[in-house]
Design a protein around this motif. Structure first.
Motif, PDB file in Angstrom:
ATOM      1  N   THR A  51      24.210 -18.585 -49.890  1.00  0.00           N
ATOM      2  CA  THR A  51      24.128 -18.116 -51.275  1.00  0.00           C
ATOM      3  C   THR A  51      22.905 -18.698 -51.968  1.00  0.00           C
ATOM      4  N   GLY A  52      22.606 -19.985 -51.688  1.00  0.00           N
ATOM      5  CA  GLY A  52      21.412 -20.590 -52.250  1.00  0.00           C
ATOM      6  C   GLY A  52      20.151 -19.858 -51.839  1.00  0.00           C
ATOM      7  N   ASP A  53      20.078 -19.437 -50.569  1.00  0.00           N
ATOM      8  CA  ASP A  53      18.917 -18.673 -50.111  1.00  0.00           C
ATOM      9  C   ASP A  53      18.801 -17.341 -50.850  1.00  0.00           C
ATOM     10  N   LEU A  54      19.945 -16.686 -51.079  1.00  0.00           N
ATOM     11  CA  LEU A  54      19.929 -15.416 -51.811  1.00  0.00           C
ATOM     12  C   LEU A  54      19.536 -15.608 -53.268  1.00  0.00           C
ATOM     13  N   LEU A  55      19.905 -16.758 -53.844  1.00  0.00           N
ATOM     14  CA  LEU A  55      19.514 -17.037 -55.227  1.00  0.00           C
ATOM     15  C   LEU A  55      18.000 -17.072 -55.375  1.00  0.00           C
ATOM     16  N   LEU A  56      17.333 -17.647 -54.390  1.00  0.00           N
ATOM     17  CA  LEU A  56      15.867 -17.703 -54.434  1.00  0.00           C
ATOM     18  C   LEU A  56      15.262 -16.304 -54.348  1.00  0.00           C
ATOM     19  N   ALA A  57      15.927 -15.429 -53.619  1.00  0.00           N
ATOM     20  CA  ALA A  57      15.417 -14.060 -53.461  1.00  0.00           C
ATOM     21  C   ALA A  57      15.738 -13.184 -54.668  1.00  0.00           C
ATOM     22  N   TRP A  63      25.604 -17.013 -60.933  1.00  0.00           N
ATOM     23  CA  TRP A  63      24.156 -17.141 -60.808  1.00  0.00           C
ATOM     24  C   TRP A  63      23.569 -16.075 -59.891  1.00  0.00           C
ATOM     25  N   LEU A  64      24.252 -15.798 -58.769  1.00  0.00           N
ATOM     26  CA  LEU A  64      23.724 -14.826 -57.819  1.00  0.00           C
ATOM     27  C   LEU A  64      23.740 -13.411 -58.379  1.00  0.00           C
ATOM     28  N   GLY A  94      19.383 -12.344 -60.916  1.00  0.00           N
ATOM     29  CA  GLY A  94      20.692 -11.742 -60.710  1.00  0.00           C
ATOM     30  C   GLY A  94      20.592 -10.416 -59.992  1.00  0.00           C
ATOM     31  N   ALA A  95      21.412 -10.236 -58.962  1.00  0.00           N
ATOM     32  CA  ALA A  95      21.317  -9.051 -58.110  1.00  0.00           C
ATOM     33  C   ALA A  95      22.339  -7.982 -58.470  1.00  0.00           C
ATOM     34  N   GLY A  96      23.149  -8.193 -59.505  1.00  0.00           N
ATOM     35  CA  GLY A  96      24.116  -7.187 -59.920  1.00  0.00           C
ATOM     36  C   GLY A  96      25.513  -7.487 -59.434  1.00  0.00           C
ATOM     37  N   VAL A  97      26.489  -7.000 -60.195  1.00  0.00           N
ATOM     38  CA  VAL A  97      27.892  -7.272 -59.904  1.00  0.00           C
ATOM     39  C   VAL A  97      28.242  -6.833 -58.478  1.00  0.00           C
ATOM     40  N   ALA A 100      27.220  -9.818 -53.733  1.00  0.00           N
ATOM     41  CA  ALA A 100      27.596 -10.693 -52.622  1.00  0.00           C
ATOM     42  C   ALA A 100      28.410  -9.932 -51.575  1.00  0.00           C
ATOM     43  N   ARG A 101      29.280  -9.033 -52.011  1.00  0.00           N
ATOM     44  CA  ARG A 101      30.082  -8.262 -51.057  1.00  0.00           C
ATOM     45  C   ARG A 101      29.183  -7.349 -50.211  1.00  0.00           C
ATOM     46  N   ALA A 102      28.205  -6.729 -50.868  1.00  0.00           N
ATOM     47  CA  ALA A 102      27.276  -5.873 -50.129  1.00  0.00           C
ATOM     48  C   ALA A 102      26.432  -6.689 -49.158  1.00  0.00           C
ATOM     49  N   ALA A 103      25.955  -7.855 -49.606  1.00  0.00           N
ATOM     50  CA  ALA A 103      25.162  -8.708 -48.724  1.00  0.00           C
ATOM     51  C   ALA A 103      26.010  -9.266 -47.591  1.00  0.00           C
ATOM     52  N   GLY A 104      27.272  -9.592 -47.895  1.00  0.00           N
ATOM     53  CA  GLY A 104      28.148 -10.145 -46.872  1.00  0.00           C
ATOM     54  C   GLY A 104      28.425  -9.174 -45.752  1.00  0.00           C
TER      55      GLY A 104
END
Length: 423
Positions: A290-296, A340-341, A300-303, A306-310
């Motif tokens: 998740t920390g790596d995704l926060l940097l990318a 945060w993500l 904020g990537a939208g509601v 995380a489920r889509a990325a997972g």
């Protein structure tokens, strides 16, 4: 006028009795279908809205709030509504097809809490007493059944459909029921204390919670109960200190979670760790990913991103184990990281503002130490779940916390009117 008053009180009693049906279902919900706590909560809100004086009181409260200088509670409500609005807005850049549902869903949970709070002021004394006692009965019975499940290894769950693929999944579901109970147990303790006047009897529901939490999966439940008990006990001694500490924990979680995620070792190093329980090692990997995704996605990537990325994340095999685990399964297992993500700094600021306003509201309120202890315990237990395992979009979780706070509000109203003593 007297006849009209009797009709109003009778209506209130009828609605309290209808609510009793929901509380009668609590033991079944906790053991067999924990997610049903959300529709059960919505049903209670619908019952309250069917009560005319409650509807009138809610509209009156809204008009008064709009016409006066905002107090802490109103400011907290404003920032909460803005947070829900931003959740909905973030659907514009979310990759999920169900992105538009989560903002309204979260808002209805919070709006329901407002309705039930107005219900406490609108119903008559007999109805209020009945509501509190029925809530105590339902929650206490649910705790007893969860304790029995823990002692028997989930006998009731095993005997009822649907049949799970593994026994571990079955017990895990019962553990989720304990998570719900970790929120609901505190008003039950408060009401039991007021009813019996005996602290030993009052803590029996809490004892059942600790027993079930210790014997069933999801060990964060033990930590949630422990922190709730600590904050509640502190509030009995130092009311303002407990409020500041509870708010401070939520603020540290919100702003410290991303820092902690960045500070973790790389995924390769985490996957090679030995000696840690699988759940702990996996959780660390999730937070690092998740920390790596926060940097990318710093804004904020939208509601539900995380489920889509997972769904597309890689699998990893923990050292010394054969089971493959997704690096990011469904959500970050931390509400704070999820904010945060998916919602970025704007979502974090709105959440922080709401937390601050809630804390100021409690500091300026007329709640006694025991009443403050009730809410401090609920928020302490909820904090552990939010920090270590929860997703904000699992609506059953905020519904359980909102339901607990609503039962607490109604119970406090009954206690202040001296309605809970045995007669």
């Amino acid at each position: 006028m007297a006849e009209a008053g009797e009709l109003e009180r009778g209506g209130g009693e009828a609605h309290a009795t209808a609510a009793g049906f929901v509380f009668a279902l609590l033991p079944i919900i906790l053991v067999l279908t924990h997610r049903t706590i959300a529709p059960a909560y919505y049903l209670l809100v619908a019952i309250a809205l069917a009560h005319g004086p409650t509807r009138a009181g809610a509209w009156t409260a809204l008009r008064r709030a709009a016409g006066r200088r905002p107090d802490a509670a109103t400011i907290a409500a404003i920032f909460t509504i803005l947070f829900c609005g931003f959740v909905a807005l973030s659907g514009l850049w979310s990759p999920r097809p169900d992105k538009w549902t989560w903002g309204p869903s979260l808002f209805t949970v919070l709006a329901g809490a407002f309705v039930l709070a107005q219900h406490a002021a609108a119903i008559g004394e007999r109805a209020l007493r009945r509501f509190a006692l029925l809530a105590l009965g339902g929650v206490a019975a649910g705790g007893a059944l969860l304790a029995l499940e823990a002692l028997t290894g989930g006998a009731l769950r095993a005997a009822t459909p649907p049949e799970r693929a593994t026994r571990a999944l079955d017990l895990n579901s019962v553990g989720r029921g304990v998570t719900v109970y970790c929120a609901l147990v505190w008003p039950a303790v408060f009401v039991a204390w007021r009813v019996t006047g005996r602290r030993l009897l009052a803590v029996l529901p809490l004892g059942a919670a600790f027993l079930a939490a210790a014997l069933l999966p999801i060990q964060t439940n033990v930590a949630a109960l422990a922190l709730g008990a600590v904050l509640g006990g502190l509030a009995l001694l130092a009311r303002k200190t407990a409020i500041i500490l509870a708010a401070g924990l939520w603020a540290v979680g919100l702003f410290g979670a991303p820092v902690a995620a960045f500070a973790l070792p790389p995924l390769e190093a985490l996957s090679a760790l030995d000696g840690l329980p699988a759940s702990v090692a996996h959780r660390l990997m999730i937070w690092r990913a998740t920390g790596d995704l926060l940097l990318a996605h710093p804004w904020g990537a939208g509601v539900e991103f995380a489920r889509a990325a997972g769904a597309e994340s890689a699998f990893a095999v923990l050292d010394g184990r054969t089971t493959e685990l997704r690096v990011l399964p469904l959500h970050p297992h931390s509400v704070f990281l999820q904010i945060w993500l998916e919602l970025g700094p704007v979502g974090a600021f709105l959440a922080a503002a709401a937390i601050t306003a809630v804390a100021l509201g409690f500091l300026r309120s007329d709640f006694s130490r025991s009443e403050t202890a009730l809410f401090a315990s609920v928020l302490g237990a909820a904090f552990v779940s939010a920090l270590f395992e929860a997703s904000l979009w699992q609506i059953w979780r905020p519904s359980a916390v909102a339901l607990s706070c609503c039962i607490a509000t109604l119970s406090i109203a009954a206690s202040r009117r001296n309605l809970l003593h045995l007669r």
